[in-house]
Design a protein around this motif. Structure first.
Motif, mmCIF file in Angstrom:
data_model
loop_
_atom_site.group_PDB
_atom_site.id
_atom_site.type_symbol
_atom_site.label_atom_id
_atom_site.label_comp_id
_atom_site.label_asym_id
_atom_site.label_seq_id
_atom_site.Cartn_x
_atom_site.Cartn_y
_atom_site.Cartn_z
ATOM 1 N N TRP A 49 0.842 -1.203 0.000
ATOM 2 C CA TRP A 49 0.000 0.000 0.000
ATOM 3 C C TRP A 49 0.878 1.254 0.000
ATOM 4 O O TRP A 49 0.653 2.187 -0.767
ATOM 5 N N ASP A 52 2.550 1.719 -3.288
ATOM 6 C CA ASP A 52 1.603 2.220 -4.282
ATOM 7 C C ASP A 52 1.334 3.716 -4.084
ATOM 8 O O ASP A 52 1.339 4.490 -5.046
ATOM 9 N N HIS A 67 -0.760 -2.035 -6.076
ATOM 10 C CA HIS A 67 -2.161 -2.041 -5.686
ATOM 11 C C HIS A 67 -2.765 -3.447 -5.830
ATOM 12 O O HIS A 67 -3.540 -3.894 -4.973
#
Length: 93
Positions: A49, A52, A67
């Motif tokens: 996360w 990303d 993702h």
């Protein structure tokens, strides 16, 4: 968007604290390997996360994207949590 990240983190921490308190109080016979695996996959989801969000591993034309990894690791987390809770009844037989 920024506040929901902190809200999600607080919710995860609250659930972990509750689970640890309940585990120490009740001492259920559950398979902790599933709990540990869920924590590892949750941490890996968090790392993907962050990668990303920071656009470190953001390759729009690639099959491998941070993702997408987040979704995979979160699905693994849910699966491990399911097996963790399911293991409570298995150990009592």
């Amino acid at each position: 968007p920024a506040s929901r990240r902190y809200i999600a983190l607080l919710m995860i921490l609250a659930v972990l604290v509750c689970e640890i308190v309940i585990y120490k109080k009740r001492r259920p016979k559950m398979d902790l390997r599933f709990f540990r695996a869920a924590l590892v996959s949750l941490v890996l989801a968090g790392v993907s996360w962050v990668l990303d969000i920071g656009r470190v591993l953001c390759l729009p034309d690639s099959l491998l994207q941070a993702h997408a990894l987040w979704h995979v690791f979160m699905a693994m987390t849910v699966g491990f949590v399911y097996f963790y809770y399911r293991s409570e009844g298995v150990n009592e037989r």
